[in-house]
Design a protein around this motif. Structure first.
Motif, mmCIF file in Angstrom:
data_model
loop_
_atom_site.group_PDB
_atom_site.id
_atom_site.type_symbol
_atom_site.label_atom_id
_atom_site.label_comp_id
_atom_site.label_asym_id
_atom_site.label_seq_id
_atom_site.Cartn_x
_atom_site.Cartn_y
_atom_site.Cartn_z
ATOM 1 N N MET A 1 0.823 -1.198 0.000
ATOM 2 C CA MET A 1 0.000 0.000 0.000
ATOM 3 C C MET A 1 0.867 1.262 0.000
ATOM 4 S SD MET A 1 -3.065 -0.850 -0.442
ATOM 5 C CE MET A 1 -3.648 0.838 -0.332
ATOM 6 N N TYR A 2 2.023 1.207 0.679
ATOM 7 C CA TYR A 2 2.936 2.351 0.638
ATOM 8 C C TYR A 2 3.415 2.600 -0.793
ATOM 9 C CZ TYR A 2 3.316 2.886 5.714
ATOM 10 O OH TYR A 2 3.047 3.127 7.042
ATOM 11 N N ALA A 3 3.662 1.516 -1.525
ATOM 12 C CA ALA A 3 4.115 1.652 -2.912
ATOM 13 C C ALA A 3 3.023 2.263 -3.782
ATOM 14 C CB ALA A 3 4.529 0.282 -3.460
ATOM 15 N N ILE A 4 1.785 1.822 -3.601
ATOM 16 C CA ILE A 4 0.664 2.383 -4.365
ATOM 17 C C ILE A 4 0.507 3.866 -4.041
ATOM 18 C CG2 ILE A 4 -1.827 2.274 -4.789
ATOM 19 C CD1 ILE A 4 -0.169 -0.114 -5.845
ATOM 20 N N TYR A 5 0.607 4.194 -2.760
ATOM 21 C CA TYR A 5 0.493 5.601 -2.356
ATOM 22 C C TYR A 5 1.610 6.430 -2.993
ATOM 23 C CZ TYR A 5 0.573 9.865 0.383
ATOM 24 O OH TYR A 5 0.589 11.178 0.744
ATOM 25 N N ALA A 6 2.839 5.893 -2.981
ATOM 26 C CA ALA A 6 3.970 6.630 -3.542
ATOM 27 C C ALA A 6 3.770 6.895 -5.029
ATOM 28 C CB ALA A 6 5.265 5.859 -3.306
ATOM 29 N N PHE A 7 3.257 5.900 -5.740
ATOM 30 C CA PHE A 7 2.966 6.085 -7.161
ATOM 31 C C PHE A 7 1.917 7.179 -7.362
ATOM 32 C CE2 PHE A 7 -0.215 5.035 -10.417
ATOM 33 C CZ PHE A 7 0.541 5.236 -11.567
ATOM 34 N N CYS A 8 0.821 7.080 -6.611
ATOM 35 C CA CYS A 8 -0.258 8.071 -6.749
ATOM 36 C C CYS A 8 0.222 9.471 -6.391
ATOM 37 C CB CYS A 8 -1.450 7.675 -5.881
ATOM 38 S SG CYS A 8 -2.291 6.173 -6.419
ATOM 39 N N ARG A 9 1.045 9.572 -5.339
ATOM 40 C CA ARG A 9 1.574 10.859 -4.921
ATOM 41 C C ARG A 9 2.441 11.463 -6.014
ATOM 42 N NH1 ARG A 9 -0.560 14.017 -1.874
ATOM 43 N NH2 ARG A 9 -0.398 15.140 -3.831
ATOM 44 N N ALA A 10 3.248 10.620 -6.650
ATOM 45 C CA ALA A 10 4.168 11.107 -7.679
ATOM 46 C C ALA A 10 3.419 11.677 -8.874
ATOM 47 C CB ALA A 10 5.103 9.983 -8.117
ATOM 48 N N VAL A 11 2.422 10.950 -9.372
ATOM 49 C CA VAL A 11 1.710 11.438 -10.561
ATOM 50 C C VAL A 11 0.764 12.585 -10.208
ATOM 51 C CG1 VAL A 11 1.965 9.304 -11.864
ATOM 52 C CG2 VAL A 11 -0.020 9.592 -10.368
ATOM 53 N N ALA B 1 -3.693 -1.870 -16.399
ATOM 54 C CA ALA B 1 -4.739 -0.926 -16.804
ATOM 55 C C ALA B 1 -5.105 0.036 -15.682
ATOM 56 C CB ALA B 1 -5.985 -1.682 -17.262
ATOM 57 N N ASP B 2 -5.015 -0.420 -14.437
ATOM 58 C CA ASP B 2 -5.383 0.447 -13.320
ATOM 59 C C ASP B 2 -4.323 1.518 -13.077
ATOM 60 O OD1 ASP B 2 -7.807 -0.869 -12.874
ATOM 61 O OD2 ASP B 2 -6.841 -2.392 -11.642
ATOM 62 N N PHE B 3 -3.055 1.170 -13.208
ATOM 63 C CA PHE B 3 -2.005 2.192 -13.098
ATOM 64 C C PHE B 3 -2.150 3.218 -14.220
ATOM 65 C CE2 PHE B 3 0.235 -1.292 -10.805
ATOM 66 C CZ PHE B 3 0.562 -0.599 -9.642
ATOM 67 N N LEU B 4 -2.404 2.748 -15.428
ATOM 68 C CA LEU B 4 -2.556 3.667 -16.550
ATOM 69 C C LEU B 4 -3.798 4.538 -16.393
ATOM 70 C CD1 LEU B 4 -1.541 1.353 -19.541
ATOM 71 C CD2 LEU B 4 -0.143 3.039 -18.334
ATOM 72 N N ALA B 5 -4.855 3.977 -15.799
ATOM 73 C CA ALA B 5 -6.073 4.768 -15.569
ATOM 74 C C ALA B 5 -5.795 5.927 -14.617
ATOM 75 C CB ALA B 5 -7.185 3.884 -15.018
ATOM 76 N N VAL B 6 -5.008 5.676 -13.575
ATOM 77 C CA VAL B 6 -4.661 6.750 -12.637
ATOM 78 C C VAL B 6 -3.905 7.854 -13.379
ATOM 79 C CG1 VAL B 6 -3.347 7.364 -10.572
ATOM 80 C CG2 VAL B 6 -4.603 5.200 -10.650
ATOM 81 N N ILE B 7 -2.945 7.465 -14.220
ATOM 82 C CA ILE B 7 -2.200 8.458 -14.995
ATOM 83 C C ILE B 7 -3.139 9.228 -15.919
ATOM 84 C CG2 ILE B 7 -0.385 8.777 -16.722
ATOM 85 C CD1 ILE B 7 0.984 6.272 -15.532
ATOM 86 N N ASP B 8 -4.078 8.520 -16.551
ATOM 87 C CA ASP B 8 -5.048 9.184 -17.436
ATOM 88 C C ASP B 8 -5.897 10.192 -16.665
ATOM 89 O OD1 ASP B 8 -4.159 7.761 -19.626
ATOM 90 O OD2 ASP B 8 -5.740 6.243 -19.516
ATOM 91 N N GLY B 9 -6.236 9.875 -15.421
ATOM 92 C CA GLY B 9 -6.993 10.815 -14.605
ATOM 93 C C GLY B 9 -6.202 12.082 -14.340
ATOM 94 N N MET B 10 -4.920 11.921 -14.024
ATOM 95 C CA MET B 10 -4.074 13.095 -13.801
ATOM 96 C C MET B 10 -3.922 13.899 -15.093
ATOM 97 S SD MET B 10 -3.647 12.681 -10.676
ATOM 98 C CE MET B 10 -3.880 11.311 -9.527
#
Length: 246
Positions: free
Chosen positions: A1-11, A63-72
């Protein structure tokens, strides 16, 4: 979960970087897309190495990682202002429900209830954030409140600050609050079935954010608005209560 948060925080930091140009921020997000694609293709993952272990251990979907990037990218392409409900729903899916879809795999949920929970809870949480952050968003040129309820309230789309200050915004906010409640109810219905998984986190998020939404409804959305917060004692008591539920 820390890794997911770090990814989301970065983008997210890229999307909200007011100093970088839109072209620079778009290029930075494209760089993350390239790194995610490289990770899943078995090449050098670049910055996506921070989620590599989680991807392998939990079978997280590209697809879920790419979706987050698409949202940003939606924020980078242009300041979002009074989007149609369908566009707002897509935005919520990308920046919130996609994160939920990554999370439920880590929680150990089965596919169907996990996807359903992520769909509804992600939208509920994001709508609550939108209703809480009206002034902060307007200050940087954004209005995430949907066009349809704003138009129904008789609001003319001028500037973000003027729309945020319009007293008729109350009705539009209450319409979106009702939508958020429907998503909370649907998420809680999934949780009530006691699906498999470590679910204290989604239970806590649902309980705390629904409480914030109810407090906003009680206070109203007329300007000047005061940002609603939950105090630490209430938070601890909620954690204790939920820890008694499987």
């Amino acid at each position: 979960m820390y890794a997911i948060y770090a990814f989301c925080r970065a983008v997210d930091d890229i999307a909200d970087d007011e100093e970088g140009s839109r072209a620079e921020r778009s290029d930075a997000l494209d760089g993350w897309r390239t790194d995610v694609e490289s990770l899943y293709a078995g090449r050098a993952p670049g910055r996506a190495a921070l989620v590599e272990s989680a991807v392998r251990q939990f079978g997280l979907a590209k697809a879920d990682f790419l979706a987050v990037i698409d949202g940003m990218a939606m924020d980078v392409a242009g300041d979002i202002r009074w989007p149609p409900l369908a566009t707002l729903d897509l935005y919520c899916d990308r920046v919130a429900s996609a994160v939920g879809r990554l999370s439920v795999r880590i929680f150990g949920m089965e596919e169907a209830p996990g996807i359903e929970l992520a769909f509804h809870l992600g939208r509920a949480l994001q709508l609550t954030n939108i209703l809480r952050d009206i002034d902060e968003d307007a200050a940087i040129g954004r209005v995430y409140l949907a066009a349809e309820p704003l138009l129904a309230a008789g609001i003319v789309f001028t500037t973000p600050l003027e729309v945020a200050a319009d007293p008729r915004i109350e009705g539009a906010c209450r319409e979106l609050a009702l939508l958020a409640h429907r998503h909370y109810d649907a998420a809680n219905a999934v949780l009530a079935k006691r699906p498999r998984g470590h679910l204290i986190a989604p239970r806590l998020m649902a309980a705390i954010y629904a409480k914030i939404l109810r407090r906003m409804e009680a206070a109203g959305w007329g300007a000047p608005r005061e940002r609603i917060r939950i105090n630490k004692t209430a938070l601890v008591m909620t954690v204790v209560r939920l820890s008694l539920i499987r």
